[in-house]
Design an enzyme around this catalytic site. Structure first.
Site, PDB file in Angstrom:
ATOM      1  N   GLY A  71      -7.479  -1.471  14.874  1.00 32.57           N
ATOM      2  CA  GLY A  71      -6.032  -1.626  15.015  1.00 32.57           C
ATOM      3  C   GLY A  71      -5.511  -2.340  13.782  1.00 32.57           C
TER       4      GLY A  71
ATOM      5  CB  CYS B 251      -4.094  -2.211   6.875  1.00 30.10           C
ATOM      6  SG  CYS B 251      -3.090  -3.485   6.110  1.00 30.10           S
TER       7      CYS B 251
ATOM      8  NE  ARG C 223       1.854  -6.208  11.196  1.00 25.40           N
ATOM      9  CZ  ARG C 223       2.124  -6.450   9.911  1.00 25.40           C
ATOM     10  NH1 ARG C 223       3.053  -5.763   9.290  1.00 25.40           N
ATOM     11  NH2 ARG C 223       1.455  -7.371   9.245  1.00 25.40           N
TER      12      ARG C 223
ATOM     13  CE1 TYR D  82     -21.456  -7.209  14.761  1.00 26.66           C
ATOM     14  CE2 TYR D  82     -20.739  -6.651  12.537  1.00 26.66           C
ATOM     15  CZ  TYR D  82     -21.529  -7.399  13.396  1.00 26.66           C
ATOM     16  OH  TYR D  82     -22.386  -8.331  12.879  1.00 26.66           O
ATOM     17  CB  ALA D  83     -19.697  -0.084  18.776  1.00 28.89           C
TER      18      ALA D  83
ATOM     19  CE  LYS E 166     -12.590 -10.267   5.266  1.00 22.32           C
ATOM     20  NZ  LYS E 166     -12.902 -10.438   3.861  1.00 22.32           N
TER      21      LYS E 166
ATOM     22  CD  GLU F 149      -4.250  -8.795  -2.021  1.00 20.09           C
ATOM     23  OE1 GLU F 149      -3.747  -9.015  -3.133  1.00 20.09           O
ATOM     24  OE2 GLU F 149      -5.400  -9.171  -1.732  1.00 20.09           O
ATOM     25  CG  PHE F 150      -8.577  -4.545  -2.086  1.00 21.23           C
ATOM     26  CD1 PHE F 150      -8.777  -3.275  -1.550  1.00 21.23           C
ATOM     27  CD2 PHE F 150      -8.205  -4.645  -3.417  1.00 21.23           C
ATOM     28  CE1 PHE F 150      -8.619  -2.143  -2.330  1.00 21.23           C
ATOM     29  CE2 PHE F 150      -8.046  -3.515  -4.206  1.00 21.23           C
ATOM     30  CZ  PHE F 150      -8.252  -2.253  -3.662  1.00 21.23           C
TER      31      PHE F 150
ATOM     32  CB  THR G 213      -0.900  -0.015   1.249  1.00 15.46           C
ATOM     33  OG1 THR G 213      -1.648  -1.228   1.239  1.00 15.46           O
ATOM     34  CG2 THR G 213      -1.838   1.187   1.274  1.00 15.46           C
TER      35      THR G 213
HETATM   36  P1  NAD Z   1       4.874  -7.742   6.689  1.00 17.36           P
HETATM   37  O1  NAD Z   1       5.617  -6.882   7.633  1.00 17.36           O
HETATM   38  O2  NAD Z   1       4.142  -8.945   7.212  1.00 17.36           O
HETATM   39  O3  NAD Z   1       5.889  -8.277   5.569  1.00 17.36           O
HETATM   40  C1  NAD Z   1       6.812  -7.473   4.904  1.00 17.36           C
HETATM   41  C2  NAD Z   1       8.022  -8.348   4.567  1.00 17.36           C
HETATM   42  O4  NAD Z   1       8.907  -7.602   3.707  1.00 17.36           O
HETATM   43  C3  NAD Z   1       8.849  -8.756   5.787  1.00 17.36           C
HETATM   44  O5  NAD Z   1       8.958 -10.166   5.827  1.00 17.36           O
HETATM   45  C4  NAD Z   1      10.205  -8.085   5.545  1.00 17.36           C
HETATM   46  O6  NAD Z   1      11.291  -8.846   6.037  1.00 17.36           O
HETATM   47  C5  NAD Z   1      10.240  -7.998   4.029  1.00 17.36           C
HETATM   48  N1  NAD Z   1      11.174  -7.025   3.489  1.00 17.36           N
HETATM   49  C6  NAD Z   1      11.452  -5.771   3.912  1.00 17.36           C
HETATM   50  N2  NAD Z   1      12.399  -5.200   3.147  1.00 17.36           N
HETATM   51  C7  NAD Z   1      12.729  -6.108   2.195  1.00 17.36           C
HETATM   52  C8  NAD Z   1      13.645  -6.111   1.105  1.00 17.36           C
HETATM   53  N3  NAD Z   1      14.419  -5.059   0.825  1.00 17.36           N
HETATM   54  N4  NAD Z   1      13.726  -7.213   0.344  1.00 17.36           N
HETATM   55  C9  NAD Z   1      12.958  -8.300   0.609  1.00 17.36           C
HETATM   56  N5  NAD Z   1      12.070  -8.354   1.629  1.00 17.36           N
HETATM   57  C10 NAD Z   1      11.970  -7.272   2.412  1.00 17.36           C
HETATM   58  O7  NAD Z   1       3.908  -6.777   5.893  1.00 17.36           O
HETATM   59  P2  NAD Z   1       2.460  -7.124   5.281  1.00 17.36           P
HETATM   60  O8  NAD Z   1       1.441  -7.103   6.345  1.00 17.36           O
HETATM   61  O9  NAD Z   1       2.576  -8.322   4.403  1.00 17.36           O
HETATM   62  O10 NAD Z   1       2.224  -5.824   4.378  1.00 17.36           O
HETATM   63  C11 NAD Z   1       2.939  -5.604   3.188  1.00 17.36           C
HETATM   64  C12 NAD Z   1       2.256  -4.470   2.434  1.00 17.36           C
HETATM   65  O11 NAD Z   1       0.947  -4.869   2.047  1.00 17.36           O
HETATM   66  C13 NAD Z   1       2.108  -3.180   3.243  1.00 17.36           C
HETATM   67  O12 NAD Z   1       2.255  -2.087   2.399  1.00 17.36           O
HETATM   68  C14 NAD Z   1       0.665  -3.285   3.731  1.00 17.36           C
HETATM   69  O13 NAD Z   1       0.113  -2.017   3.965  1.00 17.36           O
HETATM   70  C15 NAD Z   1      -0.012  -3.953   2.556  1.00 17.36           C
HETATM   71  N6  NAD Z   1      -1.222  -4.696   2.911  1.00 17.36           N
HETATM   72  C16 NAD Z   1      -1.255  -5.445   4.042  1.00 17.36           C
HETATM   73  C17 NAD Z   1      -2.405  -6.177   4.340  1.00 17.36           C
HETATM   74  C18 NAD Z   1      -2.481  -7.012   5.597  1.00 17.36           C
HETATM   75  O14 NAD Z   1      -3.583  -7.392   5.969  1.00 17.36           O
HETATM   76  N7  NAD Z   1      -1.384  -7.300   6.259  1.00 17.36           N
HETATM   77  C19 NAD Z   1      -3.502  -6.134   3.479  1.00 17.36           C
HETATM   78  C20 NAD Z   1      -3.424  -5.380   2.319  1.00 17.36           C
HETATM   79  C21 NAD Z   1      -2.265  -4.663   2.046  1.00 17.36           C
END
Ligand code: NAD
Length: 445
Positions: free
Chosen positions: A263, A266, A336, A257-258, A157, A154-155, A121
């Protein structure tokens, strides 16, 4: 067809695994050696229902690979997805250092045409920064390799990620040329056989869509949380109000939902980042500022109720509280920005003892709090034993129908602060509990 995913976290690992499920050869790359070693030994580093089996199946079929070596990992890949974290910077804007570091690595090692897809994101304009970083590294080594960029937010959950990825409501792709569009269409074809669309659009619109989606969902939550406080003051019940408005198809029932505030990895950071973008463009999004401030207030709502119940902050000192649910929502071990962290830290500040339990997030909680500060309970009843009050912070299924008789026997006081409204008020009266919830009257059972 071969693709690579850089960043093997919640999003990258699910994305890579689901793509390999369709028969593609996928290499997942991460700089975290421990994570990659675990995956290569068959240990899945995160909790996500259904993911273990899917990974095992695709590894056995020789089409899902894990490496720390980006040079090897992107070799021959027609699409390279960037799925690394974008945490908030000090000023709230999205920190792009991980995304741009990956873009530079891609530029250093790219040998043949690929579309470089940003799945993280990211703020509007980031794909252009990715393009510039890849180009810069290619130029530095005098390489004349063609590539395109695309945005594919990516969307999914957490907790239902496989389902969301395999059967998406929609896939959003921002591109500016047909070659990249064709590759993305081919990649996602197996996921849209259910008739849901791939929405091709310009890159800035795709980048904005992701923030707009999360900001809208966060707005619904804060709206209901704000209304919940008013419901308590005027004698209304937020659950009835939710049902009353959610059955209107223009409104719909989800995300109404209240609770104890949103948290997770995202919503908090994406709301902050969009506010920052709006300020940078001289159009501060006032609605989102209110969404954020309501959420901050809401995180302490259960503690405020508890202090009010005992009459003074001093009265809390030395008391013991059970906390059920630590992950930011059920079916994930992700903590997180979890409300549980705020609640536990506040209880500790007030001099209370904490006995915490979560079905899957105990390791993560140990990492956050250390071994000493709180007691890590074996199960929900172990947590409740001897407690002067019970906080319900995450609505895991196993908390929904507890053995109330046993709870009454083992707890010091029959007192519950429910941040998720999981119990009916009448039932709590029958079961003999003093029951505080969100946006509903207090029950003195
Ligand atoms: P995460 O912290 O679980 O994973 C990120 C990974 O990237 C880590 O394993 C980290 O070691 C790795 N990384 C960092 N720098 C790197 C590099 N230079 N080379 C290779 N790997 C590297 O994060 P996430 O929750 O998977 O989120 C990733 C992105 O997707 C974010 O931008 C988040 O906002 C977005 N997103 C997350 C969700 C969710 O539900 N978690 C949903 C939609 C979008």
């Amino acid at each position: 067809m071969k693709i690579a995913i850089v960043g093997t976290g919640y999003v990258g690992l699910v994305t890579g695994t689901c793509f390999s499920e369709t028969g593609l050869t996928v290499t997942c790359i991460d700089i975290d050696k421990d994570k990659i070693d675990k995956l290569n030994k068959g240990i899945v580093p995160i909790y996500e229902p259904g993911l273990d089996d899917m990974i095992q199946n695709n590894v056995e079929k020789n089409r899902l690979f894990f490496t720390t070596d980006i040079k090897e990992g992107i070799k021959g890949a027609e699409a390279i997805f960037i799925a690394v974290g974008t945490p908030p910077d000090e000023d709230g804007s999205a920190d792009l250092k991980y995304v741009l570091a990956v873009a530079r690595d891609i530029g250093k090692y790219l040998e043949d045409y690929a579309v470089v897809v940003t799945k993280s994101t990211v703020p509007i304009g980031t794909s252009e920064k990715v393009r510039a970083a890849v180009k810069d590294e290619l130029q530095k080594r005098g390489a004349n390799v063609d590539f395109d960029v695309a945005s594919n937010p990516e969307f999914l959950k957490e907790g239902d990620a496989i389902n969301d990825f395999m059967k998406p409501d929609r896939i959003v792709v921002g591109t500016d040329n047909d070659k990249a569009k064709d590759i993305m269409r081919r990649l996602y074809h197996p996921f849209v056989l259910n008739g849901h669309p791939i929405l091709f659009m310009d890159i800035p619109s795709a980048e904005m869509t992701k923030y707009a989606a999360n900001a809208m969902l966060a707005t619904r939550i804060s709206f209901m949380n704000d209304l919940a406080v008013l419901c308590e003051r005027v004698g209304a019940d937020i659950n009835w109000v939710r049902k009353g408005i959610g059955s209107d198809p223009r409104i719909g029932p989800k995300f109404l939902y209240a609770g104890t505030g949103y948290g997770g990895s995202c919503f908090p950071k994406d709301v902050k980042a969009l506010i920052k973008t709006s300020e940078e463009h001289n159009h501060p999004l006032e609605i989102l500022k209110a969404v954020e401030s309501v959420n901050e207030r809401q995180k302490s709502v259960l503690i405020d109720k508890m202090i009010h119940h005992f009459g003074a902050t001093d009265a809390v000192k030395g008391k013991t509280f059970a906390v059920w649910g630590l992950s930011f929502k059920p079916n994930t071990d992700d903590m997180r920005e979890a409300p549980s962290i705020v609640i536990i830290n506040r209880l500790l500040e007030l001099g209370a003892k904490v006995k915490a339990y979560d079905p899957v997030a105990m390791d993560e909680a140990r990492r956050i709090f250390g071994e000493e500060k709180i007691y890590f309970a074996k199960d929900q009843y172990d947590a409740a034993e001897g407690a002067d009050g019970l906080f319900i912070v995450t609505e895991w299924n196993e908390f929904r129908l507890p053995d109330f008789k046993k709870l009454r026997e083992i707890m010091n006081e029959n007192l519950i602060f429910d941040g998720r409204n999981i119990f009916e008020l009448d039932m709590m009266k029958d079961k003999g509990f003093v029951y505080h919830s969100i946006g509903r009257k207090i029950i003195y059972g």
